[in-house]
Scaffold this motif. Structure first.
Motif, PDB file in Angstrom:
ATOM      1  N   LEU A 114       0.651  -1.219  -0.028  1.00 32.82           N
ATOM      2  CA  LEU A 114      -0.020  -0.140   0.020  1.00 32.82           C
ATOM      3  C   LEU A 114       0.694   1.276  -0.001  1.00 32.82           C
ATOM      4  O   LEU A 114       1.518   1.146   0.711  1.00 32.82           O
ATOM      5  CB  LEU A 114      -0.960  -0.027   1.428  1.00 32.82           C
ATOM      6  CG  LEU A 114      -1.928  -0.897   1.225  1.00 32.82           C
ATOM      7  CD1 LEU A 114      -2.747  -0.589   2.574  1.00 32.82           C
ATOM      8  CD2 LEU A 114      -2.991  -0.574   0.209  1.00 32.82           C
ATOM      9  N   LEU A 115       0.533   2.194  -0.846  1.00 33.83           N
ATOM     10  CA  LEU A 115       1.126   3.546  -0.768  1.00 33.83           C
ATOM     11  C   LEU A 115       0.284   4.490  -0.198  1.00 33.83           C
ATOM     12  O   LEU A 115      -1.001   4.752  -0.469  1.00 33.83           O
ATOM     13  CB  LEU A 115       1.335   4.150  -2.327  1.00 33.83           C
ATOM     14  CG  LEU A 115       1.921   2.884  -3.351  1.00 33.83           C
ATOM     15  CD1 LEU A 115       2.101   3.410  -4.618  1.00 33.83           C
ATOM     16  CD2 LEU A 115       3.333   2.669  -2.533  1.00 33.83           C
ATOM     17  N   ASP A 116       0.752   5.059   1.005  1.00 33.14           N
ATOM     18  CA  ASP A 116       0.080   6.240   1.868  1.00 33.14           C
ATOM     19  C   ASP A 116       0.124   7.418   1.238  1.00 33.14           C
ATOM     20  O   ASP A 116       1.141   7.980   1.308  1.00 33.14           O
ATOM     21  CB  ASP A 116       0.653   6.130   3.213  1.00 33.14           C
ATOM     22  CG  ASP A 116      -0.263   6.784   4.092  1.00 33.14           C
ATOM     23  OD1 ASP A 116      -1.081   7.674   3.751  1.00 33.14           O
ATOM     24  OD2 ASP A 116      -0.221   6.634   5.413  1.00 33.14           O
ATOM     25  N   LEU A 117      -0.877   8.064   0.533  1.00 35.08           N
ATOM     26  CA  LEU A 117      -0.749   9.080  -0.258  1.00 35.08           C
ATOM     27  C   LEU A 117      -1.077  10.547   0.654  1.00 35.08           C
ATOM     28  O   LEU A 117      -1.462  11.543  -0.072  1.00 35.08           O
ATOM     29  CB  LEU A 117      -1.532   9.115  -1.310  1.00 35.08           C
ATOM     30  CG  LEU A 117      -1.306   7.909  -2.549  1.00 35.08           C
ATOM     31  CD1 LEU A 117      -2.333   8.039  -3.618  1.00 35.08           C
ATOM     32  CD2 LEU A 117      -0.077   8.232  -2.780  1.00 35.08           C
ATOM     33  N   TYR A 118      -0.874  10.329   2.042  1.00 33.21           N
ATOM     34  CA  TYR A 118      -1.231  11.508   2.972  1.00 33.21           C
ATOM     35  C   TYR A 118      -0.139  12.465   2.711  1.00 33.21           C
ATOM     36  O   TYR A 118       1.016  12.005   2.616  1.00 33.21           O
ATOM     37  CB  TYR A 118      -1.139  10.980   4.281  1.00 33.21           C
ATOM     38  CG  TYR A 118      -1.093  12.062   5.318  1.00 33.21           C
ATOM     39  CD1 TYR A 118      -1.876  13.266   5.366  1.00 33.21           C
ATOM     40  CD2 TYR A 118      -0.030  12.063   6.248  1.00 33.21           C
ATOM     41  CE1 TYR A 118      -1.781  14.336   6.407  1.00 33.21           C
ATOM     42  CE2 TYR A 118       0.326  12.989   7.164  1.00 33.21           C
ATOM     43  CZ  TYR A 118      -0.704  14.075   6.987  1.00 33.21           C
ATOM     44  OH  TYR A 118      -0.633  15.156   8.087  1.00 33.21           O
ATOM     45  N   ARG A 119      -0.609  13.711   2.253  1.00 34.90           N
ATOM     46  CA  ARG A 119       0.739  14.522   2.225  1.00 34.90           C
ATOM     47  C   ARG A 119       1.142  15.102   3.499  1.00 34.90           C
ATOM     48  O   ARG A 119       0.428  16.087   4.276  1.00 34.90           O
ATOM     49  CB  ARG A 119      -0.090  16.044   1.370  1.00 34.90           C
ATOM     50  CG  ARG A 119       0.843  17.160   1.028  1.00 34.90           C
ATOM     51  CD  ARG A 119       0.055  18.192   0.734  1.00 34.90           C
ATOM     52  NE  ARG A 119      -1.140  18.198  -0.094  1.00 34.90           N
ATOM     53  CZ  ARG A 119      -1.050  18.149  -1.364  1.00 34.90           C
ATOM     54  NH1 ARG A 119      -0.055  18.220  -2.117  1.00 34.90           N
ATOM     55  NH2 ARG A 119      -2.240  17.756  -2.125  1.00 34.90           N
ATOM     56  N   VAL A 120       2.085  14.628   3.853  1.00 32.23           N
ATOM     57  CA  VAL A 120       2.836  14.814   5.076  1.00 32.23           C
ATOM     58  C   VAL A 120       3.351  16.506   5.138  1.00 32.23           C
ATOM     59  O   VAL A 120       3.723  16.861   4.141  1.00 32.23           O
ATOM     60  CB  VAL A 120       4.174  14.071   5.303  1.00 32.23           C
ATOM     61  CG1 VAL A 120       3.805  12.623   5.442  1.00 32.23           C
ATOM     62  CG2 VAL A 120       5.289  14.176   4.149  1.00 32.23           C
TER      63      VAL A 120
END
Length: 242
Positions: A114-120
């Motif tokens: 899974l790629l976590d696309l949360y904009r850190v």
């Protein structure tokens, strides 16, 4: 930078070989162009637990051998480098040559990547590029090892995961095109808990996550932190096991 671009052409001018004469023409042309990073070698190994993972719907390739001990793909003559554990001793005793078993290639997804696309906070262009390089490189490395997996990300607007099955290295490129259409999201969410709530944990031997901050998490345990500045070296020495 890597990403998806849309090119629109409305006017075209063609010149002759010497550049003296030209022809102008109005056109209407629109094309999406994907600039994807070149995958790099990854220090990755597939654990025995992952290889031994079983589901009720196991299927095996009819065309290619693999590393799955659950089923024999075929028999062939011994070649230098073959493991002695794969020698078919009874058949070899009746033959003039040593014979070995070729194992099957399972076509079930063993790992969920899974790629976590949360904009850190403070996300930089270098991190975005490194994130894409790491995502494609790790997925290709698993495919090269014969480990079928699902490559995906969460789509908040649809409240669902978008998943692409990867069996062959070439399929990473098609998955990449789909990824380029995804949007980053601004609210942090626990993808592992979402998987647990949907009952996904029993479908895979393990769940690997990559965050935009370049953290690698296997299950609920952080297993590595990549560097955007030296992403190739980070991947080649990450020692990742899935």
């Amino acid at each position: 930078p890597y990403g998806r671009s849309e090119v629109q052409v409305e006017h075209l001018r063609l010149w002759d070989y010497l550049g003296i004469f030209s022809l102008s023409k109005r056109v209407k042309f629109c094309k999406e162009i994907y600039l994807l990073p070149e995958p790099v070698p990854v220090e990755l190994s597939i654990s025995g637990r992952t290889w031994s993972f079983r589901t009720d719907g196991d299927t095996f390739s009819k065309d290619k051998p693999g590393e799955d001990p659950a089923e024999v793909f075929g028999l062939r003559e011994y070649q230098p480098g073959d493991r002695l554990q794969r020698v078919h001793w009874k058949l070899s005793a009746r033959s003039e040559d040593w014979m070995v078993r070729e194992l099957s290639l399972a076509e079930i997804p063993r790992v969920l990547f899974l790629l976590d696309l949360y904009r850190v906070p403070g996300l930089t262009e270098a991190q975005c590029s490194a994130f894409l390089t790491a995502a494609f490189s790790i997925s290709q490395a698993m495919a090269l090892e014969g480990c079928c997996h699902e490559f995906g990300w969460f789509v908040p607007d649809e409240n669902a995961f978008q998943l692409v099955r990867i069996q062959e290295p070439e399929q990473v490129w098609e998955a990449g095109k789909q990824l380029m259409k995804a949007d980053l999201y601004d609210a942090s969410m626990d993808l592992f808990e979402l998987c647990r709530a949907e009952g996904r944990l029993a479908r895979y031997a393990g769940i690997l996550r990559l965050t935009m901050g370049l953290e690698l998490i296997y299950g609920e345990t952080p297993v590595g932190k990549l560097s955007a500045e030296t992403i190739k070296e980070s991947l080649s020495h990450c020692g990742l096991e899935v």
